[in-house]
Design an enzyme around this catalytic site. Sequence first.
Site, PDB file in Angstrom:
ATOM      1  N   LYS A  11      17.647  10.687   4.244  1.00 16.16           N
ATOM      2  CA  LYS A  11      18.960  10.125   3.890  1.00 16.16           C
ATOM      3  C   LYS A  11      18.877   8.601   3.653  1.00 16.16           C
ATOM      4  O   LYS A  11      19.520   8.064   2.750  1.00 16.16           O
ATOM      5  CB  LYS A  11      19.934  10.426   5.038  1.00 16.16           C
ATOM      6  CG  LYS A  11      21.391  10.206   4.702  1.00 16.16           C
ATOM      7  CD  LYS A  11      22.013  11.424   4.028  1.00 16.16           C
ATOM      8  CE  LYS A  11      23.385  11.049   3.484  1.00 16.16           C
ATOM      9  NZ  LYS A  11      23.865  11.904   2.433  1.00 16.16           N
ATOM     10  N   GLU A  37       4.416  19.401   1.238  1.00 10.52           N
ATOM     11  CA  GLU A  37       3.827  18.106   0.891  1.00 10.52           C
ATOM     12  C   GLU A  37       2.334  18.152   1.145  1.00 10.52           C
ATOM     13  O   GLU A  37       1.899  18.412   2.257  1.00 10.52           O
ATOM     14  CB  GLU A  37       4.484  16.980   1.704  1.00 10.52           C
ATOM     15  CG  GLU A  37       4.057  15.624   1.185  1.00 10.52           C
ATOM     16  CD  GLU A  37       4.819  14.474   1.823  1.00 10.52           C
ATOM     17  OE1 GLU A  37       4.181  13.701   2.547  1.00 10.52           O
ATOM     18  OE2 GLU A  37       6.034  14.356   1.588  1.00 10.52           O
ATOM     19  N   ASP A  66       7.090   8.856  -2.791  1.00 11.42           N
ATOM     20  CA  ASP A  66       6.281   8.897  -1.583  1.00 11.42           C
ATOM     21  C   ASP A  66       5.891   7.471  -1.263  1.00 11.42           C
ATOM     22  O   ASP A  66       5.469   6.726  -2.140  1.00 11.42           O
ATOM     23  CB  ASP A  66       5.044   9.771  -1.774  1.00 11.42           C
ATOM     24  CG  ASP A  66       4.506  10.204  -0.436  1.00 11.42           C
ATOM     25  OD1 ASP A  66       5.256  10.815   0.344  1.00 11.42           O
ATOM     26  OD2 ASP A  66       3.337   9.906  -0.129  1.00 11.42           O
ATOM     27  N   ALA A  67       6.097   7.092  -0.011  1.00  9.05           N
ATOM     28  CA  ALA A  67       5.846   5.704   0.362  1.00  9.05           C
ATOM     29  C   ALA A  67       5.029   5.634   1.631  1.00  9.05           C
ATOM     30  O   ALA A  67       4.918   6.617   2.368  1.00  9.05           O
ATOM     31  CB  ALA A  67       7.172   4.983   0.568  1.00  9.05           C
ATOM     32  N   PHE A 142      15.519   2.133   8.011  1.00 13.87           N
ATOM     33  CA  PHE A 142      14.921   3.328   8.610  1.00 13.87           C
ATOM     34  C   PHE A 142      13.421   3.092   8.814  1.00 13.87           C
ATOM     35  O   PHE A 142      12.876   2.072   8.390  1.00 13.87           O
ATOM     36  CB  PHE A 142      15.178   4.556   7.724  1.00 13.87           C
ATOM     37  CG  PHE A 142      14.438   4.519   6.410  1.00 13.87           C
ATOM     38  CD1 PHE A 142      14.961   3.834   5.332  1.00 13.87           C
ATOM     39  CD2 PHE A 142      13.208   5.155   6.257  1.00 13.87           C
ATOM     40  CE1 PHE A 142      14.274   3.783   4.119  1.00 13.87           C
ATOM     41  CE2 PHE A 142      12.520   5.113   5.046  1.00 13.87           C
ATOM     42  CZ  PHE A 142      13.060   4.419   3.976  1.00 13.87           C
ATOM     43  N   GLY A 143      12.779   4.068   9.418  1.00 17.24           N
ATOM     44  CA  GLY A 143      11.319   4.043   9.573  1.00 17.24           C
ATOM     45  C   GLY A 143      10.799   2.766  10.201  1.00 17.24           C
ATOM     46  O   GLY A 143      11.294   2.312  11.246  1.00 17.24           O
ATOM     47  N   LYS A 165      17.445  -5.797   1.056  1.00 15.40           N
ATOM     48  CA  LYS A 165      16.146  -5.126   1.158  1.00 15.40           C
ATOM     49  C   LYS A 165      15.712  -4.623  -0.221  1.00 15.40           C
ATOM     50  O   LYS A 165      14.568  -4.814  -0.623  1.00 15.40           O
ATOM     51  CB  LYS A 165      16.225  -3.966   2.155  1.00 15.40           C
ATOM     52  CG  LYS A 165      14.923  -3.192   2.258  1.00 15.40           C
ATOM     53  CD  LYS A 165      14.971  -1.986   3.156  1.00 15.40           C
ATOM     54  CE  LYS A 165      13.723  -1.136   2.946  1.00 15.40           C
ATOM     55  NZ  LYS A 165      13.717   0.125   3.670  1.00 15.40           N
TER      56      LYS A 165
HETATM   57  P1  IMP Z   1       7.622   9.573   2.916  1.00 17.15           P
HETATM   58  O1  IMP Z   1       7.565   8.736   1.676  1.00 17.15           O
HETATM   59  O2  IMP Z   1       8.903  10.298   3.048  1.00 17.15           O
HETATM   60  O3  IMP Z   1       6.402  10.399   3.117  1.00 17.15           O
HETATM   61  O4  IMP Z   1       7.721   8.565   4.123  1.00 17.15           O
HETATM   62  C1  IMP Z   1       6.722   7.731   4.529  1.00 17.15           C
HETATM   63  C2  IMP Z   1       7.073   7.054   5.826  1.00 17.15           C
HETATM   64  O5  IMP Z   1       6.799   5.681   5.623  1.00 17.15           O
HETATM   65  C3  IMP Z   1       8.517   7.142   6.284  1.00 17.15           C
HETATM   66  O6  IMP Z   1       8.723   8.159   7.187  1.00 17.15           O
HETATM   67  C4  IMP Z   1       8.726   5.812   6.954  1.00 17.15           C
HETATM   68  O7  IMP Z   1       8.362   5.903   8.291  1.00 17.15           O
HETATM   69  C5  IMP Z   1       7.761   4.913   6.224  1.00 17.15           C
HETATM   70  N1  IMP Z   1       8.481   4.172   5.177  1.00 17.15           N
HETATM   71  C6  IMP Z   1       8.462   4.379   3.850  1.00 17.15           C
HETATM   72  N2  IMP Z   1       9.249   3.509   3.219  1.00 17.15           N
HETATM   73  C7  IMP Z   1       9.797   2.754   4.185  1.00 17.15           C
HETATM   74  C8  IMP Z   1      10.726   1.692   4.163  1.00 17.15           C
HETATM   75  O8  IMP Z   1      11.266   1.261   3.135  1.00 17.15           O
HETATM   76  N3  IMP Z   1      11.025   1.181   5.358  1.00 17.15           N
HETATM   77  C9  IMP Z   1      10.496   1.619   6.515  1.00 17.15           C
HETATM   78  N4  IMP Z   1       9.653   2.607   6.597  1.00 17.15           N
HETATM   79  C10 IMP Z   1       9.299   3.174   5.433  1.00 17.15           C
END
Ligand code: IMP
Length: 188
Positions: A11, A37, A66-67, A142-143, A165
Amino acid sequence: MFKVYFATSNKGKFLEVKRLAEAFSLQVEQAPIKGVEIQHESLAEIASQAVRQAYRKLKAPVMVEDAGLFIEALNGFPGPYSSYVYRKLGVQGILKLMEGERNRRAWFLSALAFKAPKMKVKVFLGRVDGEIVLQARGRKGFGFDPIFQPEGEKRTFAEMEPEEKNRFSHRGKALAELAEWLKKRGYI
Ligand code: IMP
């Protein structure tokens, strides 16, 4: 407005992208598709495979992102394993791994894969450099946002409003690349 699905169950990500996309005349709709994935060292490969799966279901323009967070002193860990590491170790786990480490350099990478009818998958990349702070700060985002401070800033991502951001985030940059590409081809 050109409509594109964003296949994600995150989200936080969705809200960031939706907000930013509006500025590019892109209407983003969440498609909470749960695909398998793959594990891969390349974010671009993970995103490409996922967007192909999503397109098969939706048959309409769709993107998947994907990040990951890459930490220099940890040889790029957690990188493509960021979501797993976030779930298992969290922000505090990363701070623990970084205890006593003077090299705090880190970067986020985003791979945004896009697929529309009659075209091959296209991947756009975005990167933001910064550092892992000593203590988590902020409640937004988040994250790993509370421990990442982008270059030239005194606040972590979690201390910023989403608009701020987005201005220099990895995801914002990748989305800007996609928007430019869509514009060149007359989609938007
Ligand atoms: P995915 O792209 O959903 O596989 O997520 C990769 C993980 O990297 C996420 O669960 C976050 O913990 C972290 N992540 C990715 N992008 C961000 C961001 O913009 N801020 C903080 N954590 C991020």
